[in-house]
Design a protein around this motif. Structure first.
Motif, PDB file in Angstrom:
ATOM      1  N   VAL A  66       0.838  -1.209   0.000  1.00 27.04           N
ATOM      2  CA  VAL A  66       0.000   0.000   0.000  1.00 27.04           C
ATOM      3  C   VAL A  66       0.867   1.251   0.000  1.00 27.04           C
ATOM      4  O   VAL A  66       0.521   2.265  -0.627  1.00 27.04           O
ATOM      5  N   THR A  70       0.650   4.128  -2.759  1.00 26.54           N
ATOM      6  CA  THR A  70       0.317   5.479  -2.310  1.00 26.54           C
ATOM      7  C   THR A  70       1.326   6.492  -2.836  1.00 26.54           C
ATOM      8  O   THR A  70       0.956   7.585  -3.283  1.00 26.54           O
ATOM      9  N   PHE A  95      -9.099   4.936  -4.820  1.00 28.77           N
ATOM     10  CA  PHE A  95      -7.913   4.297  -4.239  1.00 28.77           C
ATOM     11  C   PHE A  95      -7.802   4.592  -2.749  1.00 28.77           C
ATOM     12  O   PHE A  95      -7.538   3.694  -1.939  1.00 28.77           O
ATOM     13  N   SER A  96      -7.970   5.857  -2.372  1.00 31.17           N
ATOM     14  CA  SER A  96      -7.871   6.225  -0.959  1.00 31.17           C
ATOM     15  C   SER A  96      -8.947   5.530  -0.136  1.00 31.17           C
ATOM     16  O   SER A  96      -8.685   5.087   0.993  1.00 31.17           O
ATOM     17  N   ALA A  99      -7.875   1.860   0.106  1.00 25.59           N
ATOM     18  CA  ALA A  99      -6.706   1.732   0.971  1.00 25.59           C
ATOM     19  C   ALA A  99      -7.082   1.890   2.436  1.00 25.59           C
ATOM     20  O   ALA A  99      -6.621   1.135   3.301  1.00 25.59           O
ATOM     21  N   TYR A 103      -6.777  -1.059   5.184  1.00 26.79           N
ATOM     22  CA  TYR A 103      -6.015  -0.917   6.434  1.00 26.79           C
ATOM     23  C   TYR A 103      -6.902  -1.190   7.642  1.00 26.79           C
ATOM     24  O   TYR A 103      -6.454  -1.787   8.629  1.00 26.79           O
ATOM     25  N   TYR A 160      -6.262   8.563   4.921  1.00 25.16           N
ATOM     26  CA  TYR A 160      -6.872   8.147   3.655  1.00 25.16           C
ATOM     27  C   TYR A 160      -8.304   8.699   3.550  1.00 25.16           C
ATOM     28  O   TYR A 160      -8.755   9.056   2.458  1.00 25.16           O
TER      29      TYR A 160
END
Length: 206
Positions: A66, A70, A95-96, A99, A103, A160
């Motif tokens: 990741v 990023t 994507f954010s 991600a 997480y 994120y």
């Protein structure tokens, strides 16, 4: 920081003998233990590190994977807003979002696995052997390094989330900017053919 905490947790909880092989240098790290007890501690340390190995390898894979993605997104998006595309901003927001959700799921899996490992008989026997010699820090409670890894991961989730908000905001600003620009271009084209009024010409100049 997440990566450092995951690695630190593995080595801190590995015990005296994990990864050190055999020899006098290992024995110098076992002043409280000797004989059969020393051999038992070594075996338990090795078994415990094997149980925790999925945590360190999984943590490395998630943090590095990741992290690299990023950085790629940050480099690709390091442009002024008019030079970006709406499609890219949508991609960045998605994507954010993924991600952050990834997480968040990884935190739950990491802590759940760590607690399951700490509940095994291997961990409890190891805890009793260490406590017998006054080494109460080697216990089956959730370690501070595990908690720190989860805490830093939570901060990443928040970052994120903020990135999603900023990407959506930038998307709206870019769309509004291009709509206004298209409108101005349309009015200029009309003015070229003598269809624009003088009043708008002056207001456009202002």
């Amino acid at each position: 920081m997440v990566l450092m905490c995951v690695i630190s947790s593995y080595f801190v909880l590995a015990g005296f003998s994990a990864g050190l092989g055999s020899g006098g240098w290992v024995n110098s790290y076992y002043p409280p233990f000797e004989g059969k007890e020393l051999e038992q501690v070594r075996q338990l340390d090795q078994q415990f590190t094997v149980l925790r190995s999925p945590l360190v390898y999984g943590g490395l894979a998630v943090a590095l994977g990741v992290g690299v993605l990023t950085l790629g997104v940050l480099v690709r998006g390091a442009k002024s807003l008019p030079r970006l595309t709406e499609k890219w901003l949508v991609t960045e927001a998605v994507f954010s979002l993924l991600a952050g959700a990834g997480y968040l799921a990884a935190i739950g899996i990491y802590l759940h696995t760590a607690l399951r490992i700490n509940a095994t008989e291997t961990c409890r026997t190891r805890e009793r052997l260490y406590a017998r010699r006054g080494l109460t820090w080697m216990n089956c409670q959730l370690s501070g390094t595990d908690g720190a890894a989860a805490a830093f991961a939570c901060l990443l989730v928040l970052m994120y989330g903020a990135s999603v908000v900023l990407a959506v905001r930038s998307y709206r600003e870019l769309r509004s900017y291009r709509e206004q620009r298209a409108y101005r271009d349309h009015q200029k084209n009309r003015g070229t053919f003598g269809e624009r009024s003088p009043e708008y010409l002056w207001s456009g100049t202002l």
